[in-house]
Motif scaffolding. Structure first.
Motif, mmCIF file in Angstrom:
data_model
loop_
_atom_site.group_PDB
_atom_site.id
_atom_site.type_symbol
_atom_site.label_atom_id
_atom_site.label_comp_id
_atom_site.label_asym_id
_atom_site.label_seq_id
_atom_site.Cartn_x
_atom_site.Cartn_y
_atom_site.Cartn_z
ATOM 1 N N MET A 1 -2.239 -0.327 15.335
ATOM 2 C CA MET A 1 -1.822 -1.771 16.348
ATOM 3 C C MET A 1 -1.586 -1.751 17.386
ATOM 4 O O MET A 1 -0.332 -1.400 17.554
ATOM 5 N N ARG A 2 -1.415 -2.851 17.853
ATOM 6 C CA ARG A 2 -1.131 -2.658 19.673
ATOM 7 C C ARG A 2 -0.399 -3.819 19.361
ATOM 8 O O ARG A 2 -0.480 -4.945 19.700
ATOM 9 N N ARG A 3 1.439 -3.179 19.699
ATOM 10 C CA ARG A 3 1.997 -4.644 18.654
ATOM 11 C C ARG A 3 2.781 -4.191 19.911
ATOM 12 O O ARG A 3 3.823 -5.421 20.236
ATOM 13 N N TRP A 4 3.219 -3.348 20.952
ATOM 14 C CA TRP A 4 4.214 -3.028 22.320
ATOM 15 C C TRP A 4 3.914 -4.849 23.331
ATOM 16 O O TRP A 4 4.929 -5.051 23.412
ATOM 17 N N PRO A 5 2.733 -4.705 23.715
ATOM 18 C CA PRO A 5 2.995 -6.115 24.555
ATOM 19 C C PRO A 5 3.801 -7.066 23.987
ATOM 20 O O PRO A 5 4.520 -8.087 25.576
ATOM 21 N N PHE A 6 3.290 -7.409 22.034
ATOM 22 C CA PHE A 6 4.183 -8.430 22.020
ATOM 23 C C PHE A 6 6.166 -8.514 22.313
ATOM 24 O O PHE A 6 7.177 -9.022 22.358
ATOM 25 N N PHE A 7 6.660 -6.842 21.907
ATOM 26 C CA PHE A 7 7.780 -6.916 21.775
ATOM 27 C C PHE A 7 8.230 -6.923 23.331
ATOM 28 O O PHE A 7 9.587 -7.124 23.489
ATOM 29 N N VAL A 8 7.195 -6.294 24.516
ATOM 30 C CA VAL A 8 7.947 -6.897 25.638
ATOM 31 C C VAL A 8 7.766 -8.309 26.112
ATOM 32 O O VAL A 8 9.563 -8.145 26.709
ATOM 33 N N ALA A 9 7.505 -8.931 26.001
ATOM 34 C CA ALA A 9 7.270 -10.179 25.632
ATOM 35 C C ALA A 9 8.493 -10.799 25.142
ATOM 36 O O ALA A 9 9.327 -11.895 26.096
ATOM 37 N N GLY A 10 9.387 -10.088 24.286
ATOM 38 C CA GLY A 10 10.237 -10.546 23.894
ATOM 39 C C GLY A 10 11.588 -10.352 23.952
ATOM 40 O O GLY A 10 12.861 -10.100 23.887
ATOM 41 N N ALA A 11 11.419 -9.271 25.348
ATOM 42 C CA ALA A 11 12.530 -8.610 25.240
ATOM 43 C C ALA A 11 13.680 -9.160 26.044
ATOM 44 O O ALA A 11 15.057 -9.030 25.803
ATOM 45 N N PRO A 12 13.294 -10.650 26.567
ATOM 46 C CA PRO A 12 14.564 -11.839 26.932
ATOM 47 C C PRO A 12 15.170 -11.835 25.781
ATOM 48 O O PRO A 12 16.290 -12.696 25.724
ATOM 49 N N LEU A 13 14.337 -11.865 24.375
ATOM 50 C CA LEU A 13 15.105 -12.231 22.845
ATOM 51 C C LEU A 13 16.461 -12.047 22.619
ATOM 52 O O LEU A 13 17.555 -11.472 22.212
ATOM 53 N N ALA A 14 16.249 -9.475 23.631
ATOM 54 C CA ALA A 14 16.744 -9.283 23.036
ATOM 55 C C ALA A 14 18.508 -9.211 24.145
ATOM 56 O O ALA A 14 18.985 -8.910 22.772
ATOM 57 N N VAL A 15 17.938 -9.210 24.884
ATOM 58 C CA VAL A 15 19.086 -9.959 26.449
ATOM 59 C C VAL A 15 19.576 -11.549 25.652
ATOM 60 O O VAL A 15 20.584 -10.714 26.058
ATOM 61 N N LEU A 16 19.707 -11.961 24.863
ATOM 62 C CA LEU A 16 20.198 -12.830 24.642
ATOM 63 C C LEU A 16 21.001 -12.724 23.481
ATOM 64 O O LEU A 16 22.191 -13.152 23.298
ATOM 65 N N MET A 17 20.571 -11.755 22.682
ATOM 66 C CA MET A 17 21.078 -11.370 21.354
ATOM 67 C C MET A 17 22.515 -10.257 21.758
ATOM 68 O O MET A 17 22.891 -10.457 21.012
ATOM 69 N N LEU A 18 21.646 -9.513 22.802
ATOM 70 C CA LEU A 18 22.838 -8.805 23.016
ATOM 71 C C LEU A 18 24.458 -9.802 23.383
ATOM 72 O O LEU A 18 25.349 -9.092 24.191
ATOM 73 N N ALA A 19 23.467 -10.775 24.906
ATOM 74 C CA ALA A 19 24.171 -11.214 25.574
ATOM 75 C C ALA A 19 25.818 -12.313 24.691
ATOM 76 O O ALA A 19 26.448 -12.027 24.414
ATOM 77 N N ARG A 20 25.265 -12.631 23.649
ATOM 78 C CA ARG A 20 25.555 -13.009 21.957
ATOM 79 C C ARG A 20 26.596 -12.740 21.607
ATOM 80 O O ARG A 20 28.006 -12.989 20.944
ATOM 81 N N THR A 21 26.409 -11.048 21.419
ATOM 82 C CA THR A 21 27.517 -10.200 20.793
ATOM 83 C C THR A 21 28.230 -10.211 21.249
ATOM 84 O O THR A 21 29.888 -9.761 21.033
ATOM 85 N N LEU A 22 28.000 -9.480 22.850
ATOM 86 C CA LEU A 22 29.117 -9.511 24.349
ATOM 87 C C LEU A 22 30.440 -10.659 24.061
ATOM 88 O O LEU A 22 31.391 -10.830 24.265
ATOM 89 N N LEU A 23 29.330 -12.238 23.794
ATOM 90 C CA LEU A 23 30.424 -13.037 23.850
ATOM 91 C C LEU A 23 31.251 -13.329 22.744
ATOM 92 O O LEU A 23 32.708 -13.487 22.756
ATOM 93 N N ILE A 24 30.323 -12.827 21.553
ATOM 94 C CA ILE A 24 31.786 -12.448 20.560
ATOM 95 C C ILE A 24 32.199 -11.419 20.469
ATOM 96 O O ILE A 24 33.864 -12.071 19.717
ATOM 97 N N ALA A 25 32.417 -10.119 20.876
ATOM 98 C CA ALA A 25 33.397 -8.824 21.354
ATOM 99 C C ALA A 25 34.231 -9.792 21.824
ATOM 100 O O ALA A 25 35.639 -9.378 21.728
ATOM 101 N N LEU A 26 33.875 -10.711 23.408
ATOM 102 C CA LEU A 26 35.132 -10.872 24.122
ATOM 103 C C LEU A 26 35.714 -11.926 23.596
ATOM 104 O O LEU A 26 37.559 -12.207 23.855
ATOM 105 N N SER A 27 35.661 -12.740 22.573
ATOM 106 C CA SER A 27 36.506 -13.502 21.719
ATOM 107 C C SER A 27 37.854 -13.017 21.004
ATOM 108 O O SER A 27 38.505 -13.533 21.005
ATOM 109 N N LEU A 28 36.930 -11.867 20.304
ATOM 110 C CA LEU A 28 37.967 -11.227 19.464
ATOM 111 C C LEU A 28 38.898 -10.438 20.427
ATOM 112 O O LEU A 28 39.867 -10.153 20.002
ATOM 113 N N ALA A 29 38.542 -10.441 21.580
ATOM 114 C CA ALA A 29 39.314 -9.480 22.740
ATOM 115 C C ALA A 29 40.470 -10.122 23.221
ATOM 116 O O ALA A 29 40.879 -9.975 23.558
ATOM 117 N N GLY A 30 40.504 -11.900 22.849
ATOM 118 C CA GLY A 30 40.959 -13.057 23.523
ATOM 119 C C GLY A 30 40.868 -12.761 24.719
ATOM 120 O O GLY A 30 41.284 -13.779 25.230
#
Lengths: 107, 483
Positions: A1-30
């Protein structure tokens, strides 16, 4: 199964989720990233059309007739100003009105 | 892997990972919501009215027989939260707003039925579309003091989840209840019926034909009550301005231009509402981006919006044949992964929402349509993953590039919601700082002592919540994330 091109295309979505996780962490840190508050003097708040902050500072007893320091570029060519001068320079009649009703002297 | 199973990805299944992503999305945005004071415009008056009412039931009856709009449950909810607040109004109203948002994101994720790693990536795409689309922005920016459009979107997604599930003894009853609550909250509540009927039509039979019949009878009763018994009319041209092609027309101009052919404006509103969901243009009837382009003043966020929507709509259109097959073959099992049903239902909800916008176009009215567009985007992108596997190298490379551009642009739009929320907080706090003085000058300050106390309390709560001044934003933020 050739799934990797799809996962590469979705890389910005991983960045989005990491950014949101960082936002939550910064908010918890005040230190919420999108909500960083710069303390303002009454004159700066008036110049920056921040009616909410003007009202809060006045309610906390700030003197509407005092001269306050202002950051460079907030009121053209000035490093200090009265709130009324700053509001007039910003062209915000509602804030001028609020200051006058709170005891600012028009002269 | 069999039908209901979810692929294992490290410590969690793909489905569980999808809920982790949903939780991250919901918590990050709910955190923003809880930093915005209670709104002034379109909200304060409602709170004052609630304070005068003896009970939620009294509010319900008064709104049923006295209001220009038939939205009794909306008024009763405001009163109910007012009483529960026990003086902590911001906590009650914004807390409820944040709770609705969390439920909205979780129900959306539930409706996607993630099973594989591919589904998981498509779900992340769907979440980015859900929270990046312009129709979502109004769900965050505004609350009157409850965002009832968000509530309708929650009830619509809940209906979809019911239709997808196995038929149980209580399913029909819950579906009927959701319809009644929605229809008595806002006119857009009739979308619950559209979701239920279109789901059944596309082969999702969690809600039975008997349940649909009951909802249809109630829908007939709703129309009879609204238009015959209570004679609640339709909005007229004189009520508000409206975007038309490249300009915003004031009521007098609308009357002059469309007075004798109002049907043309109605048709334009329906068509432009559909286009706005599929292409992020026009907005509120106005072709703003086209106008900017003609004037050589295109702003980055406009390009990002149109590019992301156009690519995603392209993927959805590619999935339309699956929807057609789902329509012709029942039950849903014939549809395989359910892509056709999700795309078909989304199409029905988008068209129905646009029809409800016939009188005037507004992002709020299309917010449920926006949520279903995100559902369709998920299904379509998941379908594109299949195409990647089966096509030649050149086609696969082209599809990968398109998907990458779509992911990157939706990432930008979705992150922009945090900027939008902080701008909404600044505006709301500004309103609280300035408007009470204006009311006092205009003689609109409440004469009753308890209403004055309530207003002062709400104002004190709002002023105590610091909001960032836009002057200190990143200089590019408004050009990339603005509106």
């Amino acid at each position: 199964m050739r799934r990797w091109p799809f996962f590469v295309a979705g890389a910005p979505l991983a960045v989005l989720m990491l950014a949101r996780t960082l936002l939550i962490a910064l908010s918890l840190a005040g230190r919420p990233l999108f909500w960083a508050i710069e303390p303002l003097t009454l004159a700066e708040a008036a110049a920056l059309r921040d009616g909410g902050e003007v009202a809060r500072l006045l309610a906390d007893g700030a003197d509407p007739n005092a001269r306050y320091p202002v950051r460079r570029g907030v009121v053209r060519g000035r490093t200090e100003a009265t709130p009324l001068e700053a509001a007039r320079a910003a062209g915000r009649p509602e804030i001028v009105q609020l200051l006058l009703e709170s005891g600012a002297r028009a002269d | 892997m069999s039908g209901g199973e979810s692929e294992r990805l490290g410590p969690l299944s793909a489905r569980q990972w999808a809920f982790v992503l949903a939780a991250i999305t919901a918590v990050a945005i709910a955190d923003d919501l809880l930093r915005i004071p209670v709104q002034v415009s379109d909200a304060l008056e409602e709170i004052l009215v609630a304070s005068r009412s003896p009970s939620a039931l009294a509010s319900f009856w008064r709104a049923t027989f006295n209001a220009a709009y038939f939205r009794p449950f909306r008024i009763a909810q405001i009163k109910l939260l007012f009483d529960l607040a026990d003086g902590h109004y911001w906590l009650a109203y914004r807390g409820f707003h944040a709770l609705l948002l969390v439920v909205f994101v979780l129900l959306f994720t539930r409706a996607l039925r993630v099973r594989t790693a591919t589904d998981l990536v498509a779900a992340a795409f769907g979440l980015a579309v859900l929270t990046g689309l312009h129709t979502f922005r109004t769900l965050i920016q505004e609350a009157f003091p409850i965002n009832h459009f968000l509530e309708i979107a929650v009830l619509a997604l809940g209906t979809l989840v019911l239709a997808q599930g196995p038929r149980r003894l209580w399913t029909d009853g819950v579906a009927v209840l959701l319809f009644v609550v929605a229809a008595l909250t806002l006119e857009s509540g009739v979308l619950i019926w559209v979701v239920a009927v279109s789901a059944w039509t596309f082969g999702l039979r969690g809600i039975s034909a008997r349940g649909l019949a009951a909802m249809t009878l109630l829908l007939g009763g709703y129309f009879y009550l609204r238009f015959v018994t209570l004679s609640v009319g339709m909005p007229t041209l004189a009520e508000r301005s409206s975007g038309y092609l490249f300009e915003v027309l004031e009521p007098a101009q609308l009357q002059e231009r469309f007075g004798d052919r109002i049907w043309w404006l109605r048709a334009y509103n329906v068509g432009s509402s559909i286009l706005s969901v599929f292409f992020s243009e026009p907005r509120s009837g106005l072709f703003a981006i086209t106008r900017s382009w003609k004037e050589h003043q295109v702003i980055p966020f406009q390009v990002i919006a149109v590019v992301s929507s156009a690519i995603t709509t392209g993927f959805i259109l590619a999935a339309v044949p699956k929807a057609w097959r789902a329509l012709r073959r029942t039950p849903a099992a014939a549809d395989g992964d359910g892509t056709g049903a999700l795309v078909g239902i989304a199409g029905a909800v988008i068209v129905a929402s646009a029809v409800l916008s016939f009188a005037y176009t507004k992002d709020d009215i299309m917010s449920t349509a926006g949520a279903f567009y995100a559902v369709a985007a998920y299904a379509a992108v998941r379908g594109a993953a299949g195409a990647l596997r089966n096509r030649g190298r050149a086609t696969a490379a082209g599809l990968t590039a398109l998907l990458f551009i779509a992911s990157a642009t939706w990432m930008s739009r979705s992150l922009g919601i945090h900027h939008v929320a902080s701008a909404a907080a600044f505006k709301t706090r500004n309103d609280w700082g300035l408007q009470p003085g204006q009311w006092a000058r205009e003689g609109r300050w409440p004469s009753q002592a308890d209403e004055r106390r309530l207003l002062e309390r709400l104002r004190a709560e709002a002023l105590a919540m610091p909001a960032p001044n836009p002057k200190f934003d990143w200089p590019w933020a408004d050009r990339v994330w603005g509106d």
